[in-house]
Motif scaffolding. Structure first.
Motif, short mmCIF file in Angstrom:
data_model
loop_
_atom_site.label_atom_id
_atom_site.label_comp_id
_atom_site.label_asym_id
_atom_site.label_seq_id
_atom_site.Cartn_x
_atom_site.Cartn_y
_atom_site.Cartn_z
N SER A 65 0.77 -1.32 0.02
CA SER A 65 0.11 0.03 -0.11
C SER A 65 0.84 1.29 -0.08
O SER A 65 0.53 2.23 -0.54
CB SER A 65 -1.09 -0.06 1.24
OG SER A 65 -1.81 -1.36 1.23
N LYS A 117 1.24 4.52 -8.22
CA LYS A 117 1.41 4.70 -6.93
C LYS A 117 0.26 3.57 -6.56
O LYS A 117 -0.89 3.25 -7.52
CB LYS A 117 0.99 6.14 -6.09
CG LYS A 117 2.09 6.87 -6.47
CD LYS A 117 1.78 8.31 -6.04
CE LYS A 117 2.89 9.52 -6.13
NZ LYS A 117 2.54 10.70 -5.54
N HIS A 118 0.10 3.09 -5.40
CA HIS A 118 -0.83 2.38 -5.05
C HIS A 118 -2.34 2.92 -5.06
O HIS A 118 -3.33 2.22 -5.47
CB HIS A 118 -0.59 1.63 -3.45
CG HIS A 118 -1.30 0.38 -3.47
ND1 HIS A 118 -2.72 0.03 -3.09
CD2 HIS A 118 -0.73 -0.71 -3.31
CE1 HIS A 118 -2.94 -1.16 -3.03
NE2 HIS A 118 -1.60 -1.86 -2.95
N SER A 119 -2.48 4.12 -4.88
CA SER A 119 -3.36 4.85 -4.79
C SER A 119 -4.15 5.05 -6.12
O SER A 119 -5.23 5.56 -6.45
CB SER A 119 -3.49 6.43 -4.30
OG SER A 119 -2.58 7.16 -4.67
N ASP A 120 -3.24 4.91 -7.32
CA ASP A 120 -3.69 5.07 -8.60
C ASP A 120 -4.54 3.84 -9.18
O ASP A 120 -4.97 3.80 -10.48
CB ASP A 120 -2.43 5.33 -9.62
CG ASP A 120 -1.55 6.68 -9.28
OD1 ASP A 120 -2.40 7.63 -8.72
OD2 ASP A 120 -0.45 6.52 -9.45
N ARG A 158 -2.06 -5.26 0.87
CA ARG A 158 -2.77 -3.97 1.43
C ARG A 158 -2.10 -4.23 2.91
O ARG A 158 -1.82 -5.16 3.41
CB ARG A 158 -4.00 -3.94 1.42
CG ARG A 158 -4.40 -3.72 -0.08
CD ARG A 158 -6.06 -3.44 0.10
NE ARG A 158 -6.48 -2.53 0.99
CZ ARG A 158 -6.39 -1.25 0.80
NH1 ARG A 158 -5.93 -0.68 -0.45
NH2 ARG A 158 -6.62 -0.43 1.61
N SER A 162 -4.49 -0.25 7.12
CA SER A 162 -5.44 0.67 6.54
C SER A 162 -6.89 0.32 6.31
O SER A 162 -7.29 -0.94 6.24
CB SER A 162 -4.65 0.84 5.00
OG SER A 162 -4.78 -0.37 4.49
#
Length: 291
Positions: A65, A117-120, A158, A162
């Motif tokens: 993550s 990025k992991h958020s992408d 993950r 989180s």
């Protein structure tokens, strides 16, 4: 000599066509770097992987993550660095086939880079339990053959601390299940409170009407003469008034509007015709001075 020229020319054209057909896109000097987001200054990268278009990575890349994934490579056409029209790194979930393309930034000399990025990641890929397939797509208009190949696998991991990723199934238009709706039956009678109000109003009006007749000088002694002079007119008129009340009562308890209206039309016509004759008889007696 003429024969040799006639043979060499087609061979040259065939060789040129074969060379043109054999041209294709590819890449070289690929370097995949995995970096932690919270790494301290001067800290080493978590992992560095190198590969090319001939040999893919055999071990999955663990993508956590807090990590960012950066890919550097040189795009080539027939072994020469060149900028293509399209260059993507595509992550694909093998079970559902869902894909997420990430365009590369490519220079004129073919040096390309992309960072993820992991958020992408889309939600569907961020919650994937099986490793994602990473493929590189390179293509341009022209005779050169495009490139598309799986080059490594990405294992999504993950952080347990989180918050979980919330995923809502999107609305999809299509054939839905049949809706079996049972309509509520029509009420057979009004509310009791409404009925009670009208019953009280009727019984209250009856003595008021009788008092009004007596106050206006109603004379019941003329009833035998009225019935003897126009028995049919007075009888039908009075019967039509009673019948009209009966029609309203039937509409109140069971009839619907389509059953009630025709009967009202018949009874109303009879009341109009007989009432005209009955009122004519009453007028004749009044003109004769009988009150």
């Amino acid at each position: 000599m003429r024969f040799l020229h006639s043979v060499v020319a087609p061979l040259l054209l065939l060789a040129a066509g074969a060379a043109q057909a054999a041209s294709s896109w590819g890449f070289d000097d690929a370097k995949l770097t995995l970096t932690a987001k919270k790494a301290a200054a001067g800290a080493k990268d978590k992992g560095v992987y190198q590969f090319n278009d001939k040999k893919a990575l055999t071990t999955p890349v663990v993508f956590e993550s807090s990590d960012s994934l950066k890919l550097l490579l040189t795009v080539k056409e027939d072994g020469k660095g060149k900028r293509p029209h399209q260059a993507f790194l595509i992550l694909r979930e093998p079970t559902s086939g869902l894909e997420a393309p990430f365009p590369m930034t490519v220079k004129d000399n073919g040096r390309a880079t992309v960072e993820i990025k992991h958020s992408d990641l889309p939600v569907q890929l961020a919650i994937a339990t099986s490793p994602l397939k990473a493929s590189i797509v390179i293509a341009s208009p022209g005779p050169s053959k495009g490139f598309k190949k799986d080059v490594f696998d990405v294992e999504i991991k993950r952080d347990p601390a989180s918050p979980p990723v919330a995923y809502e199934t999107p609305l999809r238009y299509g054939k839905q299940k049949e809706v079996d709706h049972t309509f509520r039956s029509d009420p057979l009678s009004p509310l009791k409170i409404i009925s009670a109000v009208f019953v009280v109003a009727i019984f209250t009006a009856i003595p008021i009407v009788l008092f009004g007749w007596l106050a206006l000088g109603a004379n019941l002694s003329h009833l035998p003469k009225a019935l003897s002079t126009a028995p049919v007119a007075h009888g039908v008129f009075f019967g039509s008034l009673v019948a009209m009340e009966g029609v309203f009562f039937m509409y109140y308890i069971s009839w619907n509007l389509f059953q009630t209206l025709p009967v009202i039309g018949i009874v109303g016509t009879a009341a109009f015709l007989s009432g005209t004759k009955a009122l004519g008889e009453v007028q004749s007696r009044r003109l004769a001075g009988e009150r």
